[in-house]
Design a protein around this motif. Structure first.
Motif, PDB file in Angstrom:
ATOM      1  N   THR A   6       0.814  -1.228   0.000  1.00  0.00           N
ATOM      2  CA  THR A   6       0.000   0.000   0.000  1.00  0.00           C
ATOM      3  C   THR A   6       0.847   1.278   0.000  1.00  0.00           C
ATOM      4  N   ASP A  35      -0.277   4.697  -8.800  1.00  0.00           N
ATOM      5  CA  ASP A  35      -0.912   6.015  -8.914  1.00  0.00           C
ATOM      6  C   ASP A  35      -0.126   6.903  -9.874  1.00  0.00           C
ATOM      7  N   VAL A  43       1.834   5.862 -12.295  1.00  0.00           N
ATOM      8  CA  VAL A  43       1.616   5.329 -13.654  1.00  0.00           C
ATOM      9  C   VAL A  43       0.290   5.870 -14.208  1.00  0.00           C
ATOM     10  N   GLY A  88     -17.324  -5.582 -17.637  1.00  0.00           N
ATOM     11  CA  GLY A  88     -16.779  -4.457 -18.398  1.00  0.00           C
ATOM     12  C   GLY A  88     -15.476  -3.933 -17.836  1.00  0.00           C
ATOM     13  N   LEU A 113     -11.646  -4.777 -16.326  1.00  0.00           N
ATOM     14  CA  LEU A 113     -10.592  -5.803 -16.282  1.00  0.00           C
ATOM     15  C   LEU A 113      -9.594  -5.579 -15.150  1.00  0.00           C
ATOM     16  N   ILE A 144      -6.179  -5.963  -9.765  1.00  0.00           N
ATOM     17  CA  ILE A 144      -5.084  -5.980  -8.784  1.00  0.00           C
ATOM     18  C   ILE A 144      -5.592  -5.648  -7.374  1.00  0.00           C
ATOM     19  N   GLY A 145      -6.395  -4.593  -7.254  1.00  0.00           N
ATOM     20  CA  GLY A 145      -6.941  -4.226  -5.936  1.00  0.00           C
ATOM     21  C   GLY A 145      -7.844  -5.317  -5.394  1.00  0.00           C
ATOM     22  N   PHE A 158      -7.422  -7.526  -1.924  1.00  0.00           N
ATOM     23  CA  PHE A 158      -8.532  -7.705  -0.980  1.00  0.00           C
ATOM     24  C   PHE A 158      -8.746  -9.200  -0.718  1.00  0.00           C
ATOM     25  N   LEU A 188     -17.583  -6.446  -4.309  1.00  0.00           N
ATOM     26  CA  LEU A 188     -17.584  -6.026  -5.708  1.00  0.00           C
ATOM     27  C   LEU A 188     -16.582  -4.898  -5.910  1.00  0.00           C
ATOM     28  N   SER A 189     -15.768  -5.039  -6.954  1.00  0.00           N
ATOM     29  CA  SER A 189     -14.763  -4.021  -7.244  1.00  0.00           C
ATOM     30  C   SER A 189     -15.050  -3.388  -8.601  1.00  0.00           C
ATOM     31  N   GLY A 244     -15.719  -1.631  -3.469  1.00  0.00           N
ATOM     32  CA  GLY A 244     -14.456  -0.897  -3.388  1.00  0.00           C
ATOM     33  C   GLY A 244     -13.904  -0.620  -4.767  1.00  0.00           C
ATOM     34  N   GLY A 245     -12.950   0.300  -4.811  1.00  0.00           N
ATOM     35  CA  GLY A 245     -12.341   0.677  -6.089  1.00  0.00           C
ATOM     36  C   GLY A 245     -12.148   2.183  -6.124  1.00  0.00           C
TER      37      GLY A 245
HETATM   38 CO1  B1M Z   1      -6.561   1.209 -16.256  1.00  0.00          CO
HETATM   39  N1  B1M Z   1      -7.424   2.876 -15.722  1.00  0.00           N
HETATM   40  N2  B1M Z   1      -7.591   1.203 -17.906  1.00  0.00           N
HETATM   41  N3  B1M Z   1      -5.584  -0.394 -16.644  1.00  0.00           N
HETATM   42  N4  B1M Z   1      -5.498   1.611 -14.748  1.00  0.00           N
HETATM   43  C1  B1M Z   1      -7.149   3.384 -14.381  1.00  0.00           C
HETATM   44  C2  B1M Z   1      -8.167   2.843 -13.381  1.00  0.00           C
HETATM   45  C3  B1M Z   1      -7.233   4.955 -14.594  1.00  0.00           C
HETATM   46  C4  B1M Z   1      -7.636   5.722 -13.329  1.00  0.00           C
HETATM   47  C5  B1M Z   1      -5.909   5.473 -15.181  1.00  0.00           C
HETATM   48  C6  B1M Z   1      -5.944   6.969 -15.416  1.00  0.00           C
HETATM   49  O1  B1M Z   1      -6.432   7.412 -16.432  1.00  0.00           O
HETATM   50  N5  B1M Z   1      -5.445   7.743 -14.493  1.00  0.00           N
HETATM   51  C7  B1M Z   1      -8.299   5.034 -15.741  1.00  0.00           C
HETATM   52  C8  B1M Z   1      -9.772   5.109 -15.288  1.00  0.00           C
HETATM   53  C9  B1M Z   1     -10.399   6.469 -15.499  1.00  0.00           C
HETATM   54  C10 B1M Z   1     -11.790   6.460 -15.016  1.00  0.00           C
HETATM   55  O2  B1M Z   1     -12.616   5.701 -15.420  1.00  0.00           O
HETATM   56  N6  B1M Z   1     -12.048   7.342 -14.081  1.00  0.00           N
HETATM   57  C11 B1M Z   1      -8.031   3.750 -16.516  1.00  0.00           C
HETATM   58  C12 B1M Z   1      -8.410   3.527 -17.869  1.00  0.00           C
HETATM   59  C13 B1M Z   1      -8.982   4.712 -18.615  1.00  0.00           C
HETATM   60  C14 B1M Z   1      -8.246   2.270 -18.499  1.00  0.00           C
HETATM   61  C15 B1M Z   1      -8.668   1.871 -19.929  1.00  0.00           C
HETATM   62  C16 B1M Z   1     -10.052   2.402 -20.377  1.00  0.00           C
HETATM   63  C17 B1M Z   1      -7.548   2.322 -20.880  1.00  0.00           C
HETATM   64  C18 B1M Z   1      -7.838   2.094 -22.359  1.00  0.00           C
HETATM   65  O3  B1M Z   1      -8.102   1.005 -22.794  1.00  0.00           O
HETATM   66  N7  B1M Z   1      -7.795   3.162 -23.116  1.00  0.00           N
HETATM   67  C19 B1M Z   1      -8.641   0.323 -19.851  1.00  0.00           C
HETATM   68  C20 B1M Z   1      -9.992  -0.259 -19.423  1.00  0.00           C
HETATM   69  C21 B1M Z   1      -9.999  -1.767 -19.540  1.00  0.00           C
HETATM   70  C22 B1M Z   1     -11.218  -2.360 -18.850  1.00  0.00           C
HETATM   71  O4  B1M Z   1     -11.183  -2.571 -17.661  1.00  0.00           O
HETATM   72  N8  B1M Z   1     -12.281  -2.605 -19.598  1.00  0.00           N
HETATM   73  C23 B1M Z   1      -7.634   0.113 -18.760  1.00  0.00           C
HETATM   74  C24 B1M Z   1      -6.834  -1.016 -18.680  1.00  0.00           C
HETATM   75  C25 B1M Z   1      -5.875  -1.230 -17.717  1.00  0.00           C
HETATM   76  C26 B1M Z   1      -4.933  -2.444 -17.728  1.00  0.00           C
HETATM   77  C27 B1M Z   1      -5.676  -3.742 -18.071  1.00  0.00           C
HETATM   78  C28 B1M Z   1      -3.885  -2.191 -18.773  1.00  0.00           C
HETATM   79  C29 B1M Z   1      -4.295  -2.374 -16.282  1.00  0.00           C
HETATM   80  C30 B1M Z   1      -4.992  -3.289 -15.246  1.00  0.00           C
HETATM   81  C31 B1M Z   1      -4.253  -4.583 -15.040  1.00  0.00           C
HETATM   82  C32 B1M Z   1      -4.937  -5.416 -14.006  1.00  0.00           C
HETATM   83  O5  B1M Z   1      -5.642  -4.966 -13.128  1.00  0.00           O
HETATM   84  N9  B1M Z   1      -4.741  -6.697 -14.131  1.00  0.00           N
HETATM   85  C33 B1M Z   1      -4.607  -0.932 -15.867  1.00  0.00           C
HETATM   86  C34 B1M Z   1      -3.988  -0.292 -14.755  1.00  0.00           C
HETATM   87  C35 B1M Z   1      -2.790  -1.001 -14.153  1.00  0.00           C
HETATM   88  C36 B1M Z   1      -4.449   0.954 -14.244  1.00  0.00           C
HETATM   89  C37 B1M Z   1      -3.870   1.796 -13.078  1.00  0.00           C
HETATM   90  C38 B1M Z   1      -2.611   2.475 -13.574  1.00  0.00           C
HETATM   91  C39 B1M Z   1      -3.565   1.046 -11.789  1.00  0.00           C
HETATM   92  C40 B1M Z   1      -4.728   0.246 -11.220  1.00  0.00           C
HETATM   93  C41 B1M Z   1      -4.209  -0.564 -10.058  1.00  0.00           C
HETATM   94  O6  B1M Z   1      -4.003  -1.756 -10.172  1.00  0.00           O
HETATM   95  N10 B1M Z   1      -3.903   0.120  -8.942  1.00  0.00           N
HETATM   96  C42 B1M Z   1      -5.066   2.811 -12.803  1.00  0.00           C
HETATM   97  C43 B1M Z   1      -4.625   4.128 -12.214  1.00  0.00           C
HETATM   98  C44 B1M Z   1      -4.796   4.143 -10.698  1.00  0.00           C
HETATM   99  O7  B1M Z   1      -5.570   3.425 -10.131  1.00  0.00           O
HETATM  100  N11 B1M Z   1      -4.100   5.009 -10.064  1.00  0.00           N
HETATM  101  C45 B1M Z   1      -5.857   2.707 -14.055  1.00  0.00           C
HETATM  102  C46 B1M Z   1      -3.283  -0.501  -7.753  1.00  0.00           C
HETATM  103  C47 B1M Z   1      -4.362  -1.167  -6.908  1.00  0.00           C
HETATM  104  C48 B1M Z   1      -3.712  -1.728  -5.632  1.00  0.00           C
HETATM  105  O8  B1M Z   1      -5.280  -0.165  -6.539  1.00  0.00           O
HETATM  106  O9  B1M Z   1      -7.207  -1.246  -7.805  1.00  0.00           O
HETATM  107  O10 B1M Z   1      -7.466   1.042  -6.694  1.00  0.00           O
HETATM  108  P1  B1M Z   1      -6.871  -0.314  -6.711  1.00  0.00           P
HETATM  109  O11 B1M Z   1      -7.291  -1.072  -5.368  1.00  0.00           O
HETATM  110  C49 B1M Z   1      -7.190  -0.435  -4.106  1.00  0.00           C
HETATM  111  C50 B1M Z   1      -8.507   0.191  -3.643  1.00  0.00           C
HETATM  112  O12 B1M Z   1      -9.238   0.786  -4.687  1.00  0.00           O
HETATM  113  C51 B1M Z   1      -9.198  -0.942  -2.938  1.00  0.00           C
HETATM  114  O13 B1M Z   1      -8.136  -1.715  -2.396  1.00  0.00           O
HETATM  115  C52 B1M Z   1      -6.918  -1.538  -3.132  1.00  0.00           C
HETATM  116  C53 B1M Z   1      -5.787  -1.099  -2.196  1.00  0.00           C
HETATM  117  O14 B1M Z   1      -5.857  -1.512  -0.937  1.00  0.00           O
HETATM  118  N12 B1M Z   1     -10.100  -1.843  -3.639  1.00  0.00           N
HETATM  119  C54 B1M Z   1     -11.019  -2.536  -2.915  1.00  0.00           C
HETATM  120  C55 B1M Z   1     -10.252  -2.131  -4.938  1.00  0.00           C
HETATM  121  N13 B1M Z   1     -11.249  -2.989  -5.086  1.00  0.00           N
HETATM  122  C56 B1M Z   1     -11.730  -3.261  -3.854  1.00  0.00           C
HETATM  123  C57 B1M Z   1     -12.785  -4.077  -3.449  1.00  0.00           C
HETATM  124  C58 B1M Z   1     -13.092  -4.119  -2.091  1.00  0.00           C
HETATM  125  C59 B1M Z   1     -12.341  -3.414  -1.156  1.00  0.00           C
HETATM  126  C60 B1M Z   1     -11.307  -2.604  -1.551  1.00  0.00           C
HETATM  127  O15 B1M Z   1     -14.114  -4.820  -1.592  1.00  0.00           O
HETATM  128  C61 B1M Z   1     -14.950  -5.495  -2.462  1.00  0.00           C
END
Ligand code: B1M
Length: 216
Positions: free
Chosen positions: A44, A52, A54, A104, A106, A109-110, A114, A151-152, A183-184
């Motif tokens: 974390t 973040d 990236v 919808g 993909l 990681i988060g 969890f 649900l994430s 979450g998310g």
């Molecule tokens: Co994408 N992506 N991505 N991406 N991606 C984001 C989310 C984005 C914020 C980047 C940005 O523009 N700054 C943006 C979303 C914008 C928005 O909608 N507001 C974005 C976009 C636009 C996209 C695409 C549309 C890009 C494109 O194709 N043009 C596309 C969409 C694909 C799809 O899903 N249909 C896309 C694709 C991808 C990859 C597949 C390439 C890859 C994901 C790989 C994977 O997960 N296997 C990816 C990545 C890596 C990211 C960022 C850089 C990192 C996400 C991540 O893993 N963070 C992300 C930017 C960001 O988040 N800062 C971004 C680390 C992770 C530990 O954090 O998932 O938030 P997170 O989880 C946290 C909490 O949220 C919480 O716990 C975790 C930490 O303790 N949590 C829960 C999450 N789920 C929980 C559920 C719970 C409890 C807690 O209970 C149920």
């Protein structure tokens, strides 16, 4: 290994994600463990901060989709090193939780973090993966009877799917049998309340604590 401060190791974890450096992240995770840094902190306060950055680089068009994909892979490699230490404890079994990222979307990681922490705390986890349809969630709740559904959603366009899953549970007459936690990154407490979730978790640790309270 040369002694490094916790701050330096957390910075190395962050930077190896930003630099898309698989070998670097694996080494930094090993160094974090060797130095006694709690593995959850390495996630974390190290790697997740890199994610973040990236995300910010992607928004600023310094990075493109290929780099987002690679960053996901790099973080997963780091998680492989840390995971055994996140789940080593032999703990009391607490109940069953089904988790998944909604249709919808993909980003997994988060959700995976969890799920790993839930397992480490003693929950049995049914991990449905990413891009999970509302029908699939309903089917699992009906057939496998978890106490909790997690649900994430990471995209603003997939946030609405969370509410849809809850509606489908209501239609199937299953909503009162299960607690729903969401979450998310784009979510808020207010949004979770609006769609009728039982709880919102800002991060995985908070999410697990909520689940523990529910089964106590
Ligand atoms: Co994408 N992506 N991505 N991406 N991606 C984001 C989310 C984005 C914020 C980047 C940005 O523009 N700054 C943006 C979303 C914008 C928005 O909608 N507001 C974005 C976009 C636009 C996209 C695409 C549309 C890009 C494109 O194709 N043009 C596309 C969409 C694909 C799809 O899903 N249909 C896309 C694709 C991808 C990859 C597949 C390439 C890859 C994901 C790989 C994977 O997960 N296997 C990816 C990545 C890596 C990211 C960022 C850089 C990192 C996400 C991540 O893993 N963070 C992300 C930017 C960001 O988040 N800062 C971004 C680390 C992770 C530990 O954090 O998932 O938030 P997170 O989880 C946290 C909490 O949220 C919480 O716990 C975790 C930490 O303790 N949590 C829960 C999450 N789920 C929980 C559920 C719970 C409890 C807690 O209970 C149920």
């Amino acid at each position: 290994m040369i002694w490094m401060s916790e701050k330096d190791i957390l910075k190395r974890l962050r930077d190896s994600i930003v630099n898309l450096d698989i070998e670097g992240v694996k080494q930094a995770c090993q160094d974090a463990l060797a130095q006694g840094i709690p593995p959850i902190k390495a996630v974390t306060e190290g790697m997740a901060n890199g994610m973040d950055i990236v995300g910010q680089k992607y928004e600023a068009k310094d990075y493109y989709l290929a780099e987002l994909v690679m960053a996901g892979e790099v973080m997963k490699e780091g998680m492989k090193v840390l995971e055994p230490y996140l789940k080593d404890a032999e703990v009391k079994r607490l109940g069953k939780v089904a988790v998944g990222t909604v249709q919808g979307d993909l980003h997994d990681i988060g959700k995976n973090i969890f799920a790993t922490l839930l397992e480490a705390s003693g929950f049995d986890v049914i991990d449905l993966g990413a891009n999970v349809t509302a029908d699939k969630f309903v089917e699992v709740v009906r057939d496998q009877k978890p106490e909790i559904l997690g649900l994430s959603a990471l995209l603003t366009i997939t946030m609405t799917e969370l509410g849809n899953v809850i509606k489908e549970l209501e239609k199937a007459d299953l909503r009162n049998q299960i607690k729903v936690i969401v979450g998310g990154a784009p979510l808020t407490e207010e949004y979770a309340q609006k769609i009728g979730a039982d709880a919102y978790a800002p991060d995985a640790v908070a999410g697990v604590n909520i689940c523990k309270k529910w089964v106590e």
